[in-house]
Design a protein around this motif. Structure first.
Motif, PDB file in Angstrom:
ATOM      1  N   VAL A 191      82.808  59.984  25.416  1.00 26.41           N
ATOM      2  CA  VAL A 191      82.205  58.803  24.778  1.00 26.41           C
ATOM      3  C   VAL A 191      81.457  59.224  23.514  1.00 26.41           C
ATOM      4  CG1 VAL A 191      80.561  56.901  25.076  1.00 26.41           C
ATOM      5  CG2 VAL A 191      82.008  57.610  26.994  1.00 26.41           C
ATOM      6  N   ASP A 192      80.732  60.333  23.609  1.00 26.70           N
ATOM      7  CA  ASP A 192      79.993  60.867  22.465  1.00 26.70           C
ATOM      8  C   ASP A 192      80.957  61.168  21.315  1.00 26.70           C
ATOM      9  OD1 ASP A 192      77.686  61.726  21.181  1.00 26.70           O
ATOM     10  OD2 ASP A 192      77.680  63.707  22.102  1.00 26.70           O
ATOM     11  N   ALA A 195      71.875  55.330  16.919  1.00 28.06           N
ATOM     12  CA  ALA A 195      73.202  54.713  16.811  1.00 28.06           C
ATOM     13  C   ALA A 195      73.755  54.326  18.176  1.00 28.06           C
ATOM     14  CB  ALA A 195      74.171  55.665  16.106  1.00 28.06           C
ATOM     15  N   LEU A 196      73.331  55.034  19.231  1.00 27.16           N
ATOM     16  CA  LEU A 196      73.827  54.750  20.580  1.00 27.16           C
ATOM     17  C   LEU A 196      72.644  54.407  21.474  1.00 27.16           C
ATOM     18  CD1 LEU A 196      76.324  57.744  21.019  1.00 27.16           C
ATOM     19  CD2 LEU A 196      76.866  55.392  20.357  1.00 27.16           C
ATOM     20  N   GLY A 197      72.734  53.309  22.188  1.00 22.51           N
ATOM     21  CA  GLY A 197      71.595  52.956  23.025  1.00 22.51           C
ATOM     22  C   GLY A 197      71.906  51.838  23.988  1.00 22.51           C
ATOM     23  N   SER A 253      80.009  49.862  12.489  1.00 16.20           N
ATOM     24  CA  SER A 253      78.670  49.353  12.212  1.00 16.20           C
ATOM     25  C   SER A 253      78.294  48.363  13.304  1.00 16.20           C
ATOM     26  CB  SER A 253      78.628  48.647  10.859  1.00 16.20           C
ATOM     27  OG  SER A 253      79.188  47.350  10.973  1.00 16.20           O
ATOM     28  N   ARG A 254      77.103  47.808  13.156  1.00 16.85           N
ATOM     29  CA  ARG A 254      76.604  46.822  14.108  1.00 16.85           C
ATOM     30  C   ARG A 254      77.497  45.580  14.177  1.00 16.85           C
ATOM     31  NH1 ARG A 254      71.648  46.776  16.225  1.00 16.85           N
ATOM     32  NH2 ARG A 254      70.905  48.415  14.861  1.00 16.85           N
ATOM     33  N   SER A 255      78.296  45.329  13.148  1.00 19.35           N
ATOM     34  CA  SER A 255      79.179  44.154  13.182  1.00 19.35           C
ATOM     35  C   SER A 255      80.607  44.544  13.553  1.00 19.35           C
ATOM     36  CB  SER A 255      79.153  43.419  11.840  1.00 19.35           C
ATOM     37  OG  SER A 255      79.567  44.275  10.805  1.00 19.35           O
ATOM     38  N   MET A 259      82.386  51.809  27.585  1.00 13.10           N
ATOM     39  CA  MET A 259      81.162  52.596  27.414  1.00 13.10           C
ATOM     40  C   MET A 259      80.794  52.683  25.933  1.00 13.10           C
ATOM     41  SD  MET A 259      79.950  53.678  30.354  1.00 13.10           S
ATOM     42  CE  MET A 259      78.920  55.088  29.937  1.00 13.10           C
ATOM     43  N   ARG A 292      72.631  47.840   9.233  1.00  9.83           N
ATOM     44  CA  ARG A 292      73.822  47.203   8.656  1.00  9.83           C
ATOM     45  C   ARG A 292      74.469  46.355   9.742  1.00  9.83           C
ATOM     46  NH1 ARG A 292      74.872  49.073   3.740  1.00  9.83           N
ATOM     47  NH2 ARG A 292      76.692  47.768   3.463  1.00  9.83           N
ATOM     48  N   LEU A 344      82.003  56.266  14.100  1.00 11.38           N
ATOM     49  CA  LEU A 344      80.975  56.192  13.060  1.00 11.38           C
ATOM     50  C   LEU A 344      81.533  56.733  11.740  1.00 11.38           C
ATOM     51  CD1 LEU A 344      78.053  55.181  13.420  1.00 11.38           C
ATOM     52  CD2 LEU A 344      77.338  57.564  13.545  1.00 11.38           C
ATOM     53  N   LEU A 376      73.219  62.078  22.922  1.00 16.46           N
ATOM     54  CA  LEU A 376      73.897  61.732  24.168  1.00 16.46           C
ATOM     55  C   LEU A 376      74.168  62.992  24.988  1.00 16.46           C
ATOM     56  CD1 LEU A 376      74.715  59.001  25.340  1.00 16.46           C
ATOM     57  CD2 LEU A 376      77.034  59.397  24.514  1.00 16.46           C
ATOM     58  N   ALA A 403      82.334  58.021  19.760  1.00 18.73           N
ATOM     59  CA  ALA A 403      81.317  57.383  18.921  1.00 18.73           C
ATOM     60  C   ALA A 403      81.224  58.091  17.574  1.00 18.73           C
ATOM     61  CB  ALA A 403      79.966  57.406  19.631  1.00 18.73           C
ATOM     62  N   ARG A 404      81.310  59.420  17.616  1.00 22.99           N
ATOM     63  CA  ARG A 404      81.237  60.213  16.382  1.00 22.99           C
ATOM     64  C   ARG A 404      82.400  59.851  15.458  1.00 22.99           C
ATOM     65  NH1 ARG A 404      79.703  64.537  18.887  1.00 22.99           N
ATOM     66  NH2 ARG A 404      77.547  64.301  18.224  1.00 22.99           N
ATOM     67  N   GLY A 442      79.464  49.395  24.861  1.00 23.05           N
ATOM     68  CA  GLY A 442      78.155  49.122  25.444  1.00 23.05           C
ATOM     69  C   GLY A 442      77.037  49.880  24.748  1.00 23.05           C
ATOM     70  N   LEU A 443      77.337  51.092  24.276  1.00 24.31           N
ATOM     71  CA  LEU A 443      76.295  51.944  23.695  1.00 24.31           C
ATOM     72  C   LEU A 443      76.181  51.814  22.174  1.00 24.31           C
ATOM     73  CD1 LEU A 443      76.854  55.212  25.798  1.00 24.31           C
ATOM     74  CD2 LEU A 443      74.936  53.608  25.978  1.00 24.31           C
ATOM     75  N   ALA A 444      77.275  51.510  21.496  1.00 31.84           N
ATOM     76  CA  ALA A 444      77.251  51.494  20.029  1.00 31.84           C
ATOM     77  C   ALA A 444      76.267  50.433  19.544  1.00 31.84           C
ATOM     78  CB  ALA A 444      78.648  51.212  19.475  1.00 31.84           C
ATOM     79  N   PHE A 445      75.227  50.875  18.846  1.00 29.82           N
ATOM     80  CA  PHE A 445      74.207  49.954  18.334  1.00 29.82           C
ATOM     81  C   PHE A 445      73.681  49.052  19.452  1.00 29.82           C
ATOM     82  CE2 PHE A 445      77.128  51.066  14.903  1.00 29.82           C
ATOM     83  CZ  PHE A 445      76.238  51.740  14.090  1.00 29.82           C
ATOM     84  N   ARG A 446      73.570  49.634  20.634  1.00 28.03           N
ATOM     85  CA  ARG A 446      73.104  48.940  21.847  1.00 28.03           C
ATOM     86  C   ARG A 446      73.990  47.755  22.214  1.00 28.03           C
ATOM     87  NH1 ARG A 446      68.251  49.557  19.041  1.00 28.03           N
ATOM     88  NH2 ARG A 446      67.086  51.410  19.674  1.00 28.03           N
ATOM     89  N   GLY A 447      75.277  47.856  21.865  1.00 29.13           N
ATOM     90  CA  GLY A 447      76.209  46.845  22.350  1.00 29.13           C
ATOM     91  C   GLY A 447      76.924  46.069  21.265  1.00 29.13           C
TER      92      GLY A 447
END
Lengths: 388, 388
Positions: free
Chosen positions: B97-98, A169-171, B110-112, B129, A340, B105, A94, B101-102, B132-137
């Motif tokens: 935001v970065d 992980a971010l997208g 996770s994605r859930s 933000m 996951r 994580l 990022l 996210a760090r 929106g970005l974490a695991f593409r949303g």
């Protein structure tokens, strides 16, 4: 189903463009290709982008292509700015997107700008992230200059960067406005990188279009004698493999998760090998481990198992020469994989795509992620390393 | 049109929740509110978020609320992690935001997972933000603890961070999964910040619902005597103003651009005043300049012009006390405003929302951005400063 799936796509004459519509859900993106067709491609780019500054994000290694594109844009009265990047995994962050945005803004990027990527999958992702975030989204055009970029990465709405060793992980999602490929660009790619990169395509063949295995191997073996013809075949296979899945599942959260085959262990190897290996090669190793796991868990038949080696061997991914890696670290990374959450997983389970047969996923087709005991992954990896 | 626009929304009894559906295009988001209703709100949060870790992003100043929410989540068997942030404009960056996210994580996102914001508009944007970005949303839930957050910022899909002095240059869209407000939270906000923050709402009143001007002023003046009743009225006005526009224009790129009223010059003042002023107050000054511009360009009538002062005066935004600022710098910033690109603008034109009357934009309703000569903006700003 789109008609070009019925027959092989037409091979273009030099200087002309062939254009097909690639489906993303109910949308389609025009995908144009040809040989020695930069002039015609830039005609199309100039047609589809908005009037503002065109921000060209290019791999430093193909700045020559990017500058020719910029000159052709200028000849059509379009202003552009060039941002070059180093296409290394550590740059897929990022922070790089932030820096690109800063440079683009200083160059005059506005809400009526667009972003054009010139490079491989990594540059496509960085440019896609920039386009997705700039003013909450400006159009993205991809001009892939690597075979993997052209035949696989670009046929996706997914854009991402990595974070602390967790790949992608971010997208965000961004449907390309236009994709243009001059097959001549693809011939200049370093041969070793090209071959390992094609492991992504070998994955698509074994997982989705095993009937194309013969054409795939013939195209790989014919790259020296007939580069344009071989690349044309690979483009055809790439589109045929991905189109029906992306039409049904444009966000790749369901049936299209099949394209994550080999990626759980592959990403883990890529981010933890003692001597870093390219993404494509890592996916190749991930496929071999997935095949070993499937022999135990899904009863994968011997022919389908052997097909993995048949497709990967011509690319230089050979069982007795795996990368130097620490099995425990790879398993730990695989347990933190970003897949996951697609499925409920216990702490000691890895989420993987497994095949029941060539061209057929194990488990539920709708979300083909299977819980695999970490210990089985560990054993299969250890076995791979013992054959070293 | 949703029914709650016909009559004022019901005032809840203590401990109970009222829930309405706020429209974003064809989608709706449940918006629940009440007084002393944290327990009921967290019931709803636990119902709507996926099973993974709940990542709570909170303004450091309301960590108490965030921790109560986390305890209530824990009592419902839900794991959560707390990430606190300083709600300052300089923190509204992609780097923050970065970093969030760090930390998320590392805490097990996770994605859930889901993200829950606890704070004002700035924290809502950072959390949005991240989601929106974490695991593409992943899903985002907002628990606004400031009136402006609750009555304005949260009623939008737009998320953004700033870049090199260009406000909201990078962002994305994210429809909230749920919005929950305990009106009691809003009573604790610093009074000066609250009053200037309400300038965002004064803007909505003059631009969209001038018929609510009397209720608005009465609610502002009644905040001490009857805080819950006043806040309830302001919430009602906020929803009534925004709902029809967000239903028609969920990305706020058309008719809903009316909510950018006061923002072109406001953002420029906010990012360049010698002594920084809060966002809401800056928007107030931007409105006053826009009214001066409109007197010249659209023939804005005296009543509508005066309504600006009537709505802003109770909030402490008074014509003879503007912030200390360099007119040339403000104009230069306004020329780089991120609304450039909605309309073709010459180099020396500023894109602004202008009113033709109270409740009615000038120019085309479908994209209400009007080109204004930079020199006129300069003169109006200079005049404002002379009255200082």
């Amino acid at each position: 189903m789109t008609t070009y799936l019925a027959t092989a796509m037409p091979s273009p004459e030099a200087g002309t463009l062939v254009e097909v519509d690639f489906p993303f859900g109910h949308e389609t993106t025009p995908l144009a290709y040809g040989v020695d067709c930069e002039d015609r491609l830039v005609d199309r780019v100039a047609e589809v982008v908005p009037p503002g500054l065109v921000v060209v994000v290019a791999d430093r290694n193909v700045a020559g292509v990017a500058n020719r594109v910029r000159n052709l844009l200028a000849a059509r009265g379009r202003r552009s700015a060039l941002l070059t990047v180093d296409a290394t995994e550590s740059a897929k962050s990022l922070a790089t997107v932030d820096e690109l945005a800063r440079r683009a803004l200083a160059a005059g990027m506005s809400r009526s700008s667009s972003v054009v990527s010139v490079g491989g999958g990594l540059v496509e992702n960085l440019a896609g992230m920039l386009a997705g975030l700039a003013f909450r989204g400006v159009p993205i055009v991809h001009l892939p200059t690597t075979p993997v970029g052209a035949f696989d990465a670009v046929l996706s709405r997914k854009q991402a960067v990595s974070l602390d060793g967790v790949k992608n992980a971010l997208g965000l999602f961004r449907t390309p406005t236009f994709v243009g490929v001059d097959l001549r660009w693809l011939e200049t790619v370093d041969r070793t990188l090209l071959m390992t990169g094609l492991a992504e395509m070998a994955k698509n063949v074994v997982a989705v279009v095993p009937e194309d295995a013969g054409r795939f191997v013939a195209a790989v073996e014919g790259l020296d004698a007939d580069p344009s013809g071989s690349l044309m075949t690979l483009l055809d296979i790439g589109i045929r493999a991905k189109a029906p899945f992306l039409a049904a599942d444009p966000d790749e959260k369901g049936v299209a998760l099949v394209f994550e085959y080999g990626h759980t262990v592959g990403h883990a190897i890529e981010t933890s090998a003692v001597t870093p290996r390219p993404h494509g090669e890592s996916v190749g190793w991930g496929m071999l481990v997935a095949a070993d796991v499937a022999r135990v868990m899904t009863g994968l038949n011997v022919d389908a198992y052997a097909l993995h080696d048949e497709l990967l061997r011509p690319l230089g991914v050979v069982r007795n020469a795996p990368p130097d890696l620490d099995v425990a670290v790879v398993v730990e990374r695989a347990l933190r994989d970003n897949k996951r959450g697609y499925r409920p997983l216990a702490e000691d389970e890895v989420g993987m795509v497994l095949l029941a047969d060539a061209g057929r996923v194990a488990g539920e087709t709708s979300v083909p992620i299977v819980p695999v005991p970490a210990d089985l992954v560990r054993r299969c990896l250890a076995q791979l390393m013992e054959e070293r």
